[in-house]
Design a protein around this motif. Structure first.
Motif, PDB file in Angstrom:
ATOM      1  N   ILE A  11      41.049  35.762  35.092  1.00  0.00           N
ATOM      2  CA  ILE A  11      41.430  34.921  36.237  1.00  0.00           C
ATOM      3  C   ILE A  11      41.550  35.770  37.505  1.00  0.00           C
ATOM      4  CG2 ILE A  11      43.270  33.469  37.204  1.00  0.00           C
ATOM      5  CD1 ILE A  11      43.805  32.476  34.343  1.00  0.00           C
ATOM      6  N   ALA A  12      42.092  36.963  37.354  1.00  0.00           N
ATOM      7  CA  ALA A  12      42.277  37.820  38.532  1.00  0.00           C
ATOM      8  C   ALA A  12      40.955  38.348  39.068  1.00  0.00           C
ATOM      9  CB  ALA A  12      43.197  38.988  38.167  1.00  0.00           C
ATOM     10  N   GLU A  13      40.036  38.718  38.168  1.00  0.00           N
ATOM     11  CA  GLU A  13      38.855  39.461  38.614  1.00  0.00           C
ATOM     12  C   GLU A  13      37.552  38.675  38.594  1.00  0.00           C
ATOM     13  OE1 GLU A  13      38.754  42.916  36.152  1.00  0.00           O
ATOM     14  OE2 GLU A  13      40.705  43.644  36.843  1.00  0.00           O
ATOM     15  N   ALA A  44      37.104  34.796  37.572  1.00  0.00           N
ATOM     16  CA  ALA A  44      37.575  33.531  36.972  1.00  0.00           C
ATOM     17  C   ALA A  44      36.419  32.665  36.483  1.00  0.00           C
ATOM     18  CB  ALA A  44      38.425  32.769  37.986  1.00  0.00           C
ATOM     19  N   ALA A  98      46.786  32.234  39.358  1.00  0.00           N
ATOM     20  CA  ALA A  98      45.975  31.825  40.514  1.00  0.00           C
ATOM     21  C   ALA A  98      46.758  32.019  41.812  1.00  0.00           C
ATOM     22  CB  ALA A  98      45.557  30.362  40.367  1.00  0.00           C
ATOM     23  N   ALA A 133      47.021  35.725  42.736  1.00  0.00           N
ATOM     24  CA  ALA A 133      45.816  36.284  43.357  1.00  0.00           C
ATOM     25  C   ALA A 133      45.714  35.853  44.817  1.00  0.00           C
ATOM     26  CB  ALA A 133      44.576  35.823  42.584  1.00  0.00           C
ATOM     27  N   GLY A 134      46.070  34.604  45.092  1.00  0.00           N
ATOM     28  CA  GLY A 134      46.023  34.121  46.469  1.00  0.00           C
ATOM     29  C   GLY A 134      47.051  34.811  47.350  1.00  0.00           C
ATOM     30  N   PHE A 162      43.815  32.622  51.258  1.00  0.00           N
ATOM     31  CA  PHE A 162      44.851  32.386  50.243  1.00  0.00           C
ATOM     32  C   PHE A 162      44.583  31.081  49.492  1.00  0.00           C
ATOM     33  CE2 PHE A 162      48.475  29.477  49.822  1.00  0.00           C
ATOM     34  CZ  PHE A 162      48.971  29.942  48.609  1.00  0.00           C
ATOM     35  N   SER A 168      41.279  31.308  47.397  1.00  0.00           N
ATOM     36  CA  SER A 168      41.403  32.289  46.306  1.00  0.00           C
ATOM     37  C   SER A 168      42.253  31.707  45.175  1.00  0.00           C
ATOM     38  CB  SER A 168      42.037  33.587  46.823  1.00  0.00           C
ATOM     39  OG  SER A 168      41.188  34.203  47.760  1.00  0.00           O
ATOM     40  N   THR A 169      43.227  30.908  45.543  1.00  0.00           N
ATOM     41  CA  THR A 169      44.054  30.239  44.534  1.00  0.00           C
ATOM     42  C   THR A 169      43.281  29.108  43.856  1.00  0.00           C
ATOM     43  OG1 THR A 169      46.080  30.763  45.763  1.00  0.00           O
ATOM     44  CG2 THR A 169      46.206  28.946  44.176  1.00  0.00           C
ATOM     45  N   ARG A 195      40.387  29.882  41.363  1.00  0.00           N
ATOM     46  CA  ARG A 195      40.870  30.336  40.043  1.00  0.00           C
ATOM     47  C   ARG A 195      41.366  29.166  39.199  1.00  0.00           C
ATOM     48  NH1 ARG A 195      40.860  34.502  43.447  1.00  0.00           N
ATOM     49  NH2 ARG A 195      40.422  36.559  42.551  1.00  0.00           N
ATOM     50  N   ASP A 248      38.095  27.194  38.074  1.00  0.00           N
ATOM     51  CA  ASP A 248      37.287  27.804  37.013  1.00  0.00           C
ATOM     52  C   ASP A 248      38.073  27.987  35.718  1.00  0.00           C
ATOM     53  OD1 ASP A 248      34.827  27.877  38.254  1.00  0.00           O
ATOM     54  OD2 ASP A 248      35.239  29.765  39.263  1.00  0.00           O
TER      55      ASP A 248
END
Lengths: 103, 197
Positions: A51-53, A55, A84, A87-88, B158, B161-162, B165, B168
């Motif tokens: 998820i971090a790198e 997803a 999620a 990461a944001g 932000f 990017s949230t 994730r 997916d």
């Protein structure tokens, strides 16, 4: 300058509100890599890394393994939401630091 | 959606909302399902962030904000978010030509130097957040991006990017072209307020 009000409220909620997972785990996931990394069970780490790198590579198999390991759908949702959001927020804070702010 | 529990309405209000959306939009978008399911864990506040960040900026138009959104989604290879935000530019900008050119190559796309300066900053922030620094902000300023404008672009980074994730990891269903256009038209006209249930 502080974080936007609604973003701060969202962070406060995921870090403090009762859920199906322990708030300590959600904080560790949201703040990874951070001091609380040892709180994250080994079995969750491959999914969190994806998820971090990258997803877009998360698969049904990733979920199937965790459901077999005993995680409920509600717990997995909370894990994903924390990852999620983490990461944001990491990018939001990095961007503000580049602007000379101290978020 | 990988987690079926997320699709299930959890209140009477959500049931009504879902019924309304199925009638008028053809389907319920994944972001709405996710924000609703995670409502008490920040979803209700996060939903407001999308309206704030993608519709209430002062330095960028809604179309430019949607270009930022599609751009960050493309860097994160999220097909759901690329399709959704690109489609909105059809209504916010009159065509998808500019966003398509940006996604193909932002360096050569026919856009203002100010927009290009912000995209350069966003590319590094999205892909290498640990390496972004004051030099990158200075480069954006030199291209004509004010600090407020850069802060607004960072907010979009932000948000997307949230969401990429979430999309997916949860495997949001990509709508058919007709449903996609209908949803884009509604988002362009009314913004992201619908995520707030």
């Amino acid at each position: 300058m502080p974080l936007p009000d609604y973003l701060q409220k969202a962070l406060d909620a995921i870090l403090t509100q009762p859920g199906e997972t322990d708030a300590v785990l959600r904080r560790a996931i949201l703040e990874q890599p951070g001091a609380g990394a040892e709180q994250i069970p080994e079995v969750l780490r491959p999914l969190l890394k994806k998820i971090a790198e990258r997803a877009w590579t998360v698969s049904d198999e990733d979920f199937a393994q965790l459901l077999v390991a005993g995680y409920s759908e509600g717990q997995l949702f909370e894990v994903i939401l924390a990852a999620a959001l983490g990461a944001g927020v990491q990018r939001f804070k990095a961007g503000l630091r580049a602007l000379g702010e101290n978020p | 959606m990988r987690l079926k529990e997320v699709e299930r309405p959890h209140s009477l209000l959500q049931k009504v909302r879902n019924s309304f959306m199925r009638t008028f939009m053809g389907d319920i978008p994944g972001p709405i399902l996710a924000m609703s399911y995670g409502r008490d864990l920040g979803g209700k506040h996060l939903a407001r962030c999308y309206q704030e960040g993608l519709r209430q900026a002062r330095e960028w138009s809604a179309g430019e904000l949607e270009i930022f959104a599609a751009f960050v989604a493309n860097l994160n290879r999220c097909q759901y978010c690329i399709a959704s935000h690109s489609a909105i530019t059809q209504y916010a900008l009159g065509s998808t030509e500019r966003v398509q050119a940006v996604l193909a190559d932002w360096r050569t796309a026919p856009i203002s130097s100010r927009l290009r300066g912000a995209l350069q900053f966003l590319e590094k922030l999205t892909l290498k957040p640990g390496e972004i620094g004051c030099d990158d902000a200075d480069a954006a300023r030199a291209a004509g991006v004010s600090d407020l404008a850069l802060r607004e672009a960072i907010y979009v980074c932000f948000l997307i990017s949230t969401m990429t994730r979430l999309a997916d990891a949860l495997d949001f269903a990509l709508p058919d072209p007709q449903t996609l256009q209908r949803g884009a038209r509604i988002l362009a006209r009314f913004g992201y307020c619908g995520m707030r249930v």
